[in-house]
Design a protein around this motif. Structure first.
Motif, PDB file in Angstrom:
ATOM      1  N   ALA A 123       2.796 -12.679  -6.013  1.00  0.00           N
ATOM      2  CA  ALA A 123       3.935 -12.159  -5.539  1.00  0.00           C
ATOM      3  C   ALA A 123       3.880 -12.585  -3.958  1.00  0.00           C
ATOM      4  O   ALA A 123       4.878 -13.186  -3.188  1.00  0.00           O
ATOM      5  N   ALA A 124       2.621 -12.419  -3.339  1.00  0.00           N
ATOM      6  CA  ALA A 124       2.300 -12.939  -2.052  1.00  0.00           C
ATOM      7  C   ALA A 124       2.730 -14.687  -1.730  1.00  0.00           C
ATOM      8  O   ALA A 124       3.345 -14.958  -0.887  1.00  0.00           O
ATOM      9  N   ARG A 125       2.283 -15.342  -2.770  1.00  0.00           N
ATOM     10  CA  ARG A 125       2.404 -16.779  -2.708  1.00  0.00           C
ATOM     11  C   ARG A 125       3.830 -17.235  -2.782  1.00  0.00           C
ATOM     12  O   ARG A 125       4.557 -18.000  -2.452  1.00  0.00           O
ATOM     13  N   ALA A 126       4.630 -16.274  -3.579  1.00  0.00           N
ATOM     14  CA  ALA A 126       5.934 -16.575  -3.706  1.00  0.00           C
ATOM     15  C   ALA A 126       6.957 -15.885  -2.734  1.00  0.00           C
ATOM     16  O   ALA A 126       8.077 -15.977  -2.492  1.00  0.00           O
ATOM     17  N   ARG A 127       6.175 -15.224  -1.654  1.00  0.00           N
ATOM     18  CA  ARG A 127       6.763 -14.794  -0.450  1.00  0.00           C
ATOM     19  C   ARG A 127       7.638 -13.625  -0.621  1.00  0.00           C
ATOM     20  O   ARG A 127       8.805 -13.636   0.007  1.00  0.00           O
ATOM     21  N   LYS A 128       7.353 -12.833  -1.485  1.00  0.00           N
ATOM     22  CA  LYS A 128       8.037 -11.682  -1.778  1.00  0.00           C
ATOM     23  C   LYS A 128       7.272 -10.399  -1.499  1.00  0.00           C
ATOM     24  O   LYS A 128       7.341  -9.201  -1.853  1.00  0.00           O
ATOM     25  N   VAL A 129       6.409 -10.577  -0.226  1.00  0.00           N
ATOM     26  CA  VAL A 129       5.597  -9.202  -0.092  1.00  0.00           C
ATOM     27  C   VAL A 129       5.831  -9.226   1.653  1.00  0.00           C
ATOM     28  O   VAL A 129       6.079 -10.123   2.360  1.00  0.00           O
ATOM     29  N   ALA A 130       5.483  -7.930   1.945  1.00  0.00           N
ATOM     30  CA  ALA A 130       5.986  -7.817   3.593  1.00  0.00           C
ATOM     31  C   ALA A 130       4.571  -6.737   3.937  1.00  0.00           C
ATOM     32  O   ALA A 130       4.199  -5.838   2.982  1.00  0.00           O
ATOM     33  N   THR A 131       4.117  -6.681   5.181  1.00  0.00           N
ATOM     34  CA  THR A 131       3.071  -5.919   5.349  1.00  0.00           C
ATOM     35  C   THR A 131       3.117  -5.360   6.735  1.00  0.00           C
ATOM     36  O   THR A 131       3.873  -5.805   7.467  1.00  0.00           O
ATOM     37  N   SER A 191      -5.726  -6.468   0.797  1.00  0.00           N
ATOM     38  CA  SER A 191      -5.716  -7.709   1.898  1.00  0.00           C
ATOM     39  C   SER A 191      -6.394  -9.091   1.326  1.00  0.00           C
ATOM     40  O   SER A 191      -5.627 -10.166   1.532  1.00  0.00           O
ATOM     41  N   HIS A 192      -7.183  -9.040   0.452  1.00  0.00           N
ATOM     42  CA  HIS A 192      -7.973 -10.051  -0.190  1.00  0.00           C
ATOM     43  C   HIS A 192      -6.878 -10.622  -1.168  1.00  0.00           C
ATOM     44  O   HIS A 192      -6.675 -11.874  -1.409  1.00  0.00           O
ATOM     45  N   ALA A 193      -6.159  -9.828  -1.825  1.00  0.00           N
ATOM     46  CA  ALA A 193      -5.266 -10.191  -2.954  1.00  0.00           C
ATOM     47  C   ALA A 193      -4.133 -11.182  -2.211  1.00  0.00           C
ATOM     48  O   ALA A 193      -3.627 -11.935  -3.041  1.00  0.00           O
ATOM     49  N   ILE A 194      -3.814 -10.888  -1.018  1.00  0.00           N
ATOM     50  CA  ILE A 194      -2.484 -11.461  -0.430  1.00  0.00           C
ATOM     51  C   ILE A 194      -3.295 -12.462   0.661  1.00  0.00           C
ATOM     52  O   ILE A 194      -2.249 -13.279   1.402  1.00  0.00           O
ATOM     53  N   GLY A 195      -4.417 -12.597   0.854  1.00  0.00           N
ATOM     54  CA  GLY A 195      -4.990 -13.779   1.680  1.00  0.00           C
ATOM     55  C   GLY A 195      -4.878 -13.442   3.123  1.00  0.00           C
ATOM     56  O   GLY A 195      -4.723 -14.267   3.889  1.00  0.00           O
ATOM     57  N   LYS A 196      -4.891 -12.062   3.463  1.00  0.00           N
ATOM     58  CA  LYS A 196      -4.876 -11.693   4.797  1.00  0.00           C
ATOM     59  C   LYS A 196      -5.704 -10.737   5.157  1.00  0.00           C
ATOM     60  O   LYS A 196      -6.406 -10.026   4.133  1.00  0.00           O
ATOM     61  N   ASN A 197      -6.221 -10.245   6.420  1.00  0.00           N
ATOM     62  CA  ASN A 197      -7.116  -9.285   6.931  1.00  0.00           C
ATOM     63  C   ASN A 197      -6.531  -8.137   7.263  1.00  0.00           C
ATOM     64  O   ASN A 197      -5.546  -7.971   7.866  1.00  0.00           O
ATOM     65  N   ASN A 198      -7.260  -6.952   6.761  1.00  0.00           N
ATOM     66  CA  ASN A 198      -7.141  -5.590   7.408  1.00  0.00           C
ATOM     67  C   ASN A 198      -5.488  -5.350   6.766  1.00  0.00           C
ATOM     68  O   ASN A 198      -5.021  -4.878   7.757  1.00  0.00           O
ATOM     69  N   ARG A 199      -5.068  -5.338   5.881  1.00  0.00           N
ATOM     70  CA  ARG A 199      -3.539  -4.842   5.473  1.00  0.00           C
ATOM     71  C   ARG A 199      -3.905  -3.284   4.874  1.00  0.00           C
ATOM     72  O   ARG A 199      -4.518  -3.473   3.657  1.00  0.00           O
ATOM     73  N   MET A 200      -3.313  -2.565   5.483  1.00  0.00           N
ATOM     74  CA  MET A 200      -3.256  -1.331   4.734  1.00  0.00           C
ATOM     75  C   MET A 200      -1.991  -0.896   3.786  1.00  0.00           C
ATOM     76  O   MET A 200      -1.953  -0.090   2.578  1.00  0.00           O
ATOM     77  N   VAL A 201      -0.689  -1.633   4.028  1.00  0.00           N
ATOM     78  CA  VAL A 201       0.376  -1.211   3.168  1.00  0.00           C
ATOM     79  C   VAL A 201       1.226  -2.581   2.927  1.00  0.00           C
ATOM     80  O   VAL A 201       1.024  -3.536   3.480  1.00  0.00           O
ATOM     81  N   ILE A 202       1.538  -2.913   1.402  1.00  0.00           N
ATOM     82  CA  ILE A 202       2.163  -3.922   1.116  1.00  0.00           C
ATOM     83  C   ILE A 202       3.529  -3.624   0.249  1.00  0.00           C
ATOM     84  O   ILE A 202       3.531  -2.670  -0.276  1.00  0.00           O
ATOM     85  N   ALA A 203       4.597  -3.991   1.035  1.00  0.00           N
ATOM     86  CA  ALA A 203       5.821  -3.656   0.273  1.00  0.00           C
ATOM     87  C   ALA A 203       6.215  -4.831  -0.480  1.00  0.00           C
ATOM     88  O   ALA A 203       6.082  -6.031  -0.168  1.00  0.00           O
ATOM     89  N   ILE A 204       6.656  -4.829  -1.645  1.00  0.00           N
ATOM     90  CA  ILE A 204       6.878  -6.021  -2.571  1.00  0.00           C
ATOM     91  C   ILE A 204       8.543  -5.927  -2.442  1.00  0.00           C
ATOM     92  O   ILE A 204       9.418  -4.842  -2.805  1.00  0.00           O
ATOM     93  N   LEU A 205       9.105  -7.170  -2.143  1.00  0.00           N
ATOM     94  CA  LEU A 205      10.479  -7.242  -1.767  1.00  0.00           C
ATOM     95  C   LEU A 205      11.293  -7.920  -3.007  1.00  0.00           C
ATOM     96  O   LEU A 205      12.425  -7.873  -2.977  1.00  0.00           O
ATOM     97  N   ASP A 206      10.796  -8.253  -4.203  1.00  0.00           N
ATOM     98  CA  ASP A 206      11.435  -8.802  -5.122  1.00  0.00           C
ATOM     99  C   ASP A 206      11.351  -7.491  -6.322  1.00  0.00           C
ATOM    100  O   ASP A 206      10.381  -7.044  -6.735  1.00  0.00           O
TER     101      ASP A 206
END
Length: 105
Positions: free
Chosen positions: A18-26, A77-92
């Motif tokens: 989903a992150a690679r498809a640019r369908k997440v927000a943090t 955080s590792h799943a989306i390739g970013k550091n120190n993310r506590m919240v992931i919103a799925i946009l799709d």
């Protein structure tokens, strides 16, 4: 690997997709996505601060967005390739529906 570890890895891989498809927000962007009803599903790290958990779960309840408190910030955080993310919103919606199924919701 146990079955639950396989399932967890599968879910994290799907979040990465989903992150690679640019369908997440943090972070604050995730908060804006919830408020604008662009978020279809929200994942809050189980090791996020109580304040963060309350802030995001309250927003999700108010704006009627499904959410789950699951896994660690490191894993998310590792799943989306970013550091120190506590919240992931799925946009799709499609990604959100599949994640809800995988998480047993």
């Amino acid at each position: 690997m146990t079955n639950s570890q396989n399932m967890s890895a599968d879910i994290l891989n799907y979040i990465g997709l989903a992150a690679r498809a640019r369908k997440v927000a943090t972070g604050e962007t995730a908060l804006k996505a919830i408020q604008s009803k662009k978020a279809s599903f929200v994942i809050i790290a189980s090791d996020a601060s109580d304040n963060t958990k309350k802030k995001f779960s309250d927003k999700c309840k108010f704006y009627d967005v499904d959410y789950v408190i699951w896994n660690s910030a490191d894993a998310l955080s590792h799943a989306i390739g970013k550091n120190n993310r506590m919240v992931i919103a799925i946009l799709d919606r499609g990604f959100a529906q599949k994640l809800k199924e995988k998480l047993g919701g």
